[in-house]
Scaffold this motif. Structure first.
Motif: not given
Length: 412
Positions: A22-23, A83-92, A185-187
């Motif tokens: 899912i992730y 943490a990686g997902r948070l960095f990607f959100l900022a990059s968007l 949320i899944v992570g």
């Protein structure tokens, strides 16, 4: 060896496999992946600037890959992925809102760190969960299914992203942001796999619980050098890394520059999305069959086949009037390599160093992209992208010859 007692802890660890499906689907459902070069070109950035953006991405990956892999080994694979997902959100946010060259560079740096934090940790979390459960022999089958899920996500993202980008490109960014939050949320529900490694010291066996270490700068450096020692003692790992990453450098470079090549030729974003979706479909089906192909061909013949396939695809893209067909065919080697080489490498790596060593694999990819991507961009800017594709065909053919020579019995 099964290190977990039966019961809830074992069930939670088994759930990692299904949560990972899912992730990963959410992770690769990136609606901007097939259109970001077109989007930035529309914003006024030149082909050379686009090449610089991608080069900065890979320079960052090169510098950060091993430290983030060590972080995953020492702090936890779950924490690294989140943490990686948070960095990607900022990059968007940087990519969508910024019209400044320097701010776009910051966005690409953040995006690279996102992939660094995911690259070794995701595979390590999955493999070690299966290893502790005594199911590592089923890893190729699970990895094949996972790649099918990833390619299905990519198909969905390319089709939806290409359709939306024709008239409503802002929805691509908003939709991707929502998917990033869903992945977070899944992570949260992942279970960190504990692992014990037996290490010999002065003839004595001692068990060390790696998850209890307190990481600092000295610990990260030590982890990095110990992981390098694993590769030095097992040079087969380095050879397998090259066998995997060199073909992907050519395929990834073609993927990005074909966007502008087709757009400049009058193709729509939806057409581009359909081609990319078909390539991912081929890769997805091939990944499901990879374990059977691996059993039939064997490691050596499969590793010889992949470079030949990629060289053939590059020549088809460069010289024929149907480059889309040959790009779609590149999915064959992608699906095979993503599954099979992953199994070959993971069997050689101790759990305590898995994420760090796998990060070396991504680092090699970034190093080669730093050299290849701007070269093709330079050729495309000053001559034509067709000449850039021809350059890749020549280099990929030379690489196939080098792998054939290195694969002789008794070499590695």
């Amino acid at each position: 060896m099964n290190l977990l007692p039966k019961g809830d802890s074992r069930k939670r660890l088994s759930a990692n496999i299904y949560l990972n499906y899912i992730y990963s689907f959410l992770f690769f459902s990136d609606l901007t992946r097939g259109i970001w070069m077109i989007f930035l070109a529309f914003r006024g950035f030149s082909l050379i600037q686009l090449g610089i953006f991608e080069s900065v991405f890979h320079v960052t990956s090169l510098v950060m890959e091993v430290p983030t892999g060590a972080v995953a080994d020492l702090w936890g694979r779950k924490a690294s992925r989140l943490a990686g997902r948070l960095f990607f959100l900022a990059s968007l946010l940087f990519m969508f809102f910024s019209r400044s060259f320097s701010l776009q560079l910051i966005g690409f740096v953040l995006c690279a760190v996102n992939y660094n934090l995911e690259s070794g940790s995701g595979e390590a979390l999955l493999y070690d969960s299966m290893k502790i459960l005594g199911r590592e022999n089923a890893y190729l089958r699970v990895k094949g299914r996972l790649e099918f899920v990833i390619q299905t996500a990519s198909v969905t993202a390319f089709l939806a992203g290409g359709y939306l980008a024709v008239n409503h490109v802002e929805i691509n960014f908003l939709g991707t942001a929502v998917l990033v939050l869903a992945a977070l949320i899944v992570g949260i529900f992942f279970t960190e796999p504990p692992f014990m490694e037996k290490r010999s010291k002065k003839g004595q066996e001692e068990k060390k619980e790696v998850s209890e270490r307190i990481p600092g700068a000295a610990t990260l450096i030590k982890q990095t050098f110990l992981s390098l020692g694993v590769i030095r003692k097992r040079p087969r790992i380095a050879f397998l890394i090259l066998c995997s990453e060199v073909p992907f450098v050519f395929a990834t470079t073609a993927f990005f520059y074909l966007q502008n090549f087709w757009k400049n030729g009058g193709r729509t974003e939806f057409y581009i999305g359909v081609v990319f979706a078909l390539q991912c479909s081929v890769a997805g089906v091939t990944s499901l069959l990879a374990s059977k192909v691996d059993a039939r061909l064997g490691e050596r013949r499969l590793l010889l086949l992949a470079p030949v396939l990629v060289a053939g695809c590059m020549w088809g893209i460069a010289l024929t009037p149907v480059p889309a067909l040959f790009f779609i065919c590149s999915g064959f080697f992608e699906g095979l390599l993503l599954v099979s080489v992953s199994g070959y490498i993971n069997r050689l790596i101790p759990s305590a160093y898995r994420a760090t060593v796998l990060s070396f694999q991504s680092m090699v990819f970034s190093l080669m992209m730093i050299m290849m991507f701007p070269l093709v961009g330079f050729i495309g800017q000053h001559k034509s992208l067709q000449d850039g594709f021809l350059f890749m065909a020549l280099v990929s053919t030379a690489a196939a010859g080098a792998f054939f020579y290195a694969s002789r019995p008794g070499k590695v």
